[in-house]
Motif scaffolding. Structure first.
Motif, mmCIF file in Angstrom:
data_model
loop_
_atom_site.group_PDB
_atom_site.id
_atom_site.type_symbol
_atom_site.label_atom_id
_atom_site.label_comp_id
_atom_site.label_asym_id
_atom_site.label_seq_id
_atom_site.Cartn_x
_atom_site.Cartn_y
_atom_site.Cartn_z
ATOM 1 N N VAL A 206 0.291 -1.146 0.137
ATOM 2 C CA VAL A 206 -0.006 0.281 -0.004
ATOM 3 C C VAL A 206 0.997 1.250 0.551
ATOM 4 O O VAL A 206 0.845 2.119 -0.467
ATOM 5 C CB VAL A 206 -0.770 0.058 1.696
ATOM 6 N N ALA A 207 1.896 0.942 0.881
ATOM 7 C CA ALA A 207 3.395 2.483 0.815
ATOM 8 C C ALA A 207 3.926 2.919 -0.813
ATOM 9 O O ALA A 207 3.818 4.293 -1.363
ATOM 10 C CB ALA A 207 4.549 2.142 1.101
ATOM 11 N N PHE A 208 3.509 1.262 -1.324
ATOM 12 C CA PHE A 208 4.612 2.254 -3.039
ATOM 13 C C PHE A 208 3.210 2.387 -4.222
ATOM 14 O O PHE A 208 3.230 3.039 -4.212
ATOM 15 C CB PHE A 208 5.073 0.640 -3.784
ATOM 16 N N GLY A 209 1.543 1.968 -3.289
ATOM 17 C CA GLY A 209 0.544 1.308 -4.379
ATOM 18 C C GLY A 209 0.399 3.450 -4.024
ATOM 19 O O GLY A 209 0.123 4.148 -5.108
ATOM 20 N N MET A 210 0.568 3.970 -3.373
ATOM 21 C CA MET A 210 0.792 5.773 -2.068
ATOM 22 C C MET A 210 1.208 6.798 -3.522
ATOM 23 O O MET A 210 0.974 7.180 -3.496
ATOM 24 C CB MET A 210 0.185 5.423 -1.088
ATOM 25 N N LEU A 211 2.942 6.039 -3.054
ATOM 26 C CA LEU A 211 3.803 6.683 -3.872
ATOM 27 C C LEU A 211 3.490 6.774 -5.464
ATOM 28 O O LEU A 211 3.381 7.729 -6.163
ATOM 29 C CB LEU A 211 4.987 5.692 -3.813
ATOM 30 N N ASN A 212 3.290 5.110 -6.014
ATOM 31 C CA ASN A 212 2.884 5.283 -7.479
ATOM 32 C C ASN A 212 1.628 6.690 -7.646
ATOM 33 O O ASN A 212 1.962 7.505 -8.911
ATOM 34 C CB ASN A 212 2.035 3.506 -7.650
ATOM 35 N N GLY A 213 0.385 6.619 -6.781
ATOM 36 C CA GLY A 213 -0.492 7.600 -6.781
ATOM 37 C C GLY A 213 -0.529 8.940 -7.493
ATOM 38 O O GLY A 213 -0.095 10.221 -7.772
ATOM 39 N N VAL A 214 0.732 9.553 -6.051
ATOM 40 C CA VAL A 214 1.171 10.096 -5.338
ATOM 41 C C VAL A 214 2.166 11.161 -7.189
ATOM 42 O O VAL A 214 1.793 11.860 -7.826
ATOM 43 C CB VAL A 214 2.069 10.815 -4.274
ATOM 44 N N LEU A 215 3.368 10.043 -7.192
ATOM 45 C CA LEU A 215 3.743 10.482 -8.365
ATOM 46 C C LEU A 215 2.896 10.488 -9.530
ATOM 47 O O LEU A 215 3.798 11.245 -10.461
ATOM 48 C CB LEU A 215 4.920 9.467 -8.190
ATOM 49 N N CYS A 216 2.063 9.813 -9.780
ATOM 50 C CA CYS A 216 1.390 10.443 -11.629
ATOM 51 C C CYS A 216 0.682 11.314 -11.217
ATOM 52 O O CYS A 216 0.525 11.978 -11.757
ATOM 53 C CB CYS A 216 0.344 8.691 -11.960
ATOM 54 N N VAL A 217 0.274 12.085 -9.728
ATOM 55 C CA VAL A 217 -0.542 13.268 -9.782
ATOM 56 C C VAL A 217 0.682 14.141 -9.483
ATOM 57 O O VAL A 217 0.189 15.452 -11.093
ATOM 58 C CB VAL A 217 -1.134 13.066 -9.216
ATOM 59 N N VAL A 218 1.443 13.656 -9.693
ATOM 60 C CA VAL A 218 2.773 14.742 -10.036
ATOM 61 C C VAL A 218 3.250 14.955 -11.191
ATOM 62 O O VAL A 218 3.478 16.201 -12.303
ATOM 63 C CB VAL A 218 4.287 14.932 -9.248
ATOM 64 N N ILE A 219 2.953 14.405 -11.870
ATOM 65 C CA ILE A 219 3.875 14.097 -13.660
ATOM 66 C C ILE A 219 3.198 14.729 -14.298
ATOM 67 O O ILE A 219 2.468 15.318 -15.042
ATOM 68 C CB ILE A 219 4.091 12.886 -13.844
ATOM 69 N N ALA A 220 1.498 14.218 -13.938
ATOM 70 C CA ALA A 220 0.058 14.745 -15.099
ATOM 71 C C ALA A 220 0.145 16.260 -14.549
ATOM 72 O O ALA A 220 0.277 16.944 -15.919
ATOM 73 C CB ALA A 220 -0.893 14.338 -13.870
ATOM 74 N N VAL A 221 0.316 16.628 -13.194
ATOM 75 C CA VAL A 221 0.101 18.003 -13.043
ATOM 76 C C VAL A 221 1.137 19.231 -14.066
ATOM 77 O O VAL A 221 1.391 20.117 -14.600
ATOM 78 C CB VAL A 221 0.455 18.595 -11.444
ATOM 79 N N TYR A 222 2.487 18.279 -14.220
ATOM 80 C CA TYR A 222 3.977 18.938 -14.594
ATOM 81 C C TYR A 222 3.308 19.719 -16.112
ATOM 82 O O TYR A 222 3.654 19.604 -16.337
ATOM 83 C CB TYR A 222 5.288 18.120 -14.358
ATOM 84 N N ALA A 223 3.004 17.931 -16.663
ATOM 85 C CA ALA A 223 2.935 18.146 -17.380
ATOM 86 C C ALA A 223 1.371 19.507 -18.384
ATOM 87 O O ALA A 223 1.661 20.046 -19.173
ATOM 88 C CB ALA A 223 2.391 16.388 -18.709
ATOM 89 N N PHE A 224 0.472 19.469 -18.307
ATOM 90 C CA PHE A 224 -0.647 19.905 -18.388
ATOM 91 C C PHE A 224 -2.041 20.709 -17.358
ATOM 92 O O PHE A 224 -3.020 21.553 -17.243
ATOM 93 C CB PHE A 224 -2.186 19.058 -18.489
ATOM 94 N N ARG A 225 -1.017 21.465 -15.910
ATOM 95 C CA ARG A 225 -2.024 22.499 -15.198
ATOM 96 C C ARG A 225 -1.938 23.617 -16.678
ATOM 97 O O ARG A 225 -1.295 24.317 -17.140
ATOM 98 C CB ARG A 225 -0.478 22.104 -14.394
ATOM 99 N N PRO A 226 -3.207 24.120 -15.885
ATOM 100 C CA PRO A 226 -3.750 24.909 -16.797
ATOM 101 C C PRO A 226 -2.717 26.515 -16.389
ATOM 102 O O PRO A 226 -1.999 26.133 -15.275
ATOM 103 C CB PRO A 226 -5.380 25.588 -16.801
ATOM 104 N N GLY A 227 -2.283 27.520 -17.295
ATOM 105 C CA GLY A 227 -1.555 28.502 -16.856
ATOM 106 C C GLY A 227 -0.271 28.442 -17.201
ATOM 107 O O GLY A 227 0.670 28.861 -17.004
#
Length: 247
Positions: A206-227
């Motif tokens: 579950v720790a690595f599952g949570m890390l996977n989710g957090v890093l995927c959010v970071v990647i998505a925000v870096y790529a597509f954040r508005p502005g």
């Protein structure tokens, strides 16, 4: 007319290539690195570090010994919040709501990218890592995937943390922003605890599952954040469309 159509077609082709290169650079490439990291970590836990990780089983046994009908029901509901159908349905609903709320696709694309990337990395990692589930009675049917990482925890993290981020960056009231972020951030932890309680995963899963989710959010925000306007990739888009002048 012919020149106008040709120019429009050429512009569309250029835009598609531009977006394709951006996705490869900012989503696929870091996603591949994340995948390699998770595979390496999972194989290490499943094989050379298996004896060191054996102590995790004590947590699962203690939780299994303390099960009650009440907590069985509560954890079943929490676990269902992060199953495949719930995550896909919630992602679709929030993507539409964000599009309607902000009048653009930036937030929706960010959220969908985080959830889909997390799912892709999870599936590919679980296909390589062969880690057995905890040796306790399972309260849920065990899917034919490795125990590492936790897909439920990763999906809940990507979805709910993703929603907190894409909505939180638009809120001006600090206390509302933090209340929203904290409220949504609690959900992945509750899902993680539920998966442990129900005997479906080890603590490291579950720790690595949570890390996977957090890093995927970071990647998505870096790529597509508005502005985003670095390198001219994603020019700023106003939240509300300007009204056309009556004159």
């Amino acid at each position: 007319m012919s020149n106008a159509l040709t120019d429009t077609s050429a512009h569309g082709t250029h835009l598609r290539r531009h977006v394709g290169r951006l996705v490869l650079k900012r989503v696929v490439a870091p996603g591949a690195l994340l995948y390699l990291f998770l595979v390496g970590s999972g194989l290490a836990l499943a094989h050379p570090l298996a004896r060191l990780a054996a102590g995790e089983s004590e947590v699962n046994r203690d939780l299994a010994d303390g099960r009650t009908p009440f907590w069985n029901a509560v954890t079943s509901v929490l676990s269902t919040l992060a199953d495949t159908a719930s995550i896909i349905g919630s992602m679709a609903v929030f993507a539409v709501l964000l599009r309607v709320l902000y009048g653009r696709w930036g937030e929706s694309v960010t959220l969908m990218t985080a959830v889909i990337l997390q799912s892709s990395v999870f599936v590919l990692t679980a296909a390589v890592v062969d880690r057995n589930r905890p040796d306790v009675p399972h309260l849920d049917p065990a899917p034919p995937t490795s125990s590492f990482p936790s897909g439920h925890t990763g999906a809940a993290t990507a979805l709910y943390i993703g929603i907190a981020v894409v909505v939180g960056w638009r809120l001006r009231q600090t206390w509302i922003r933090w209340a929203l972020v904290l409220g949504l951030a609690v959900l992945p932890f509750l899902v993680a605890l539920s998966r442990l309680y129900r005997g479906m995963h080890h603590v490291s899963d579950v720790a690595f599952g949570m890390l996977n989710g957090v890093l995927c959010v970071v990647i998505a925000v870096y790529a597509f954040r508005p502005g985003r306007d670095a390198d001219g990739d994603w020019p700023r888009v106003p939240v509300q469309r300007r009204r056309r002048s009556a004159g």
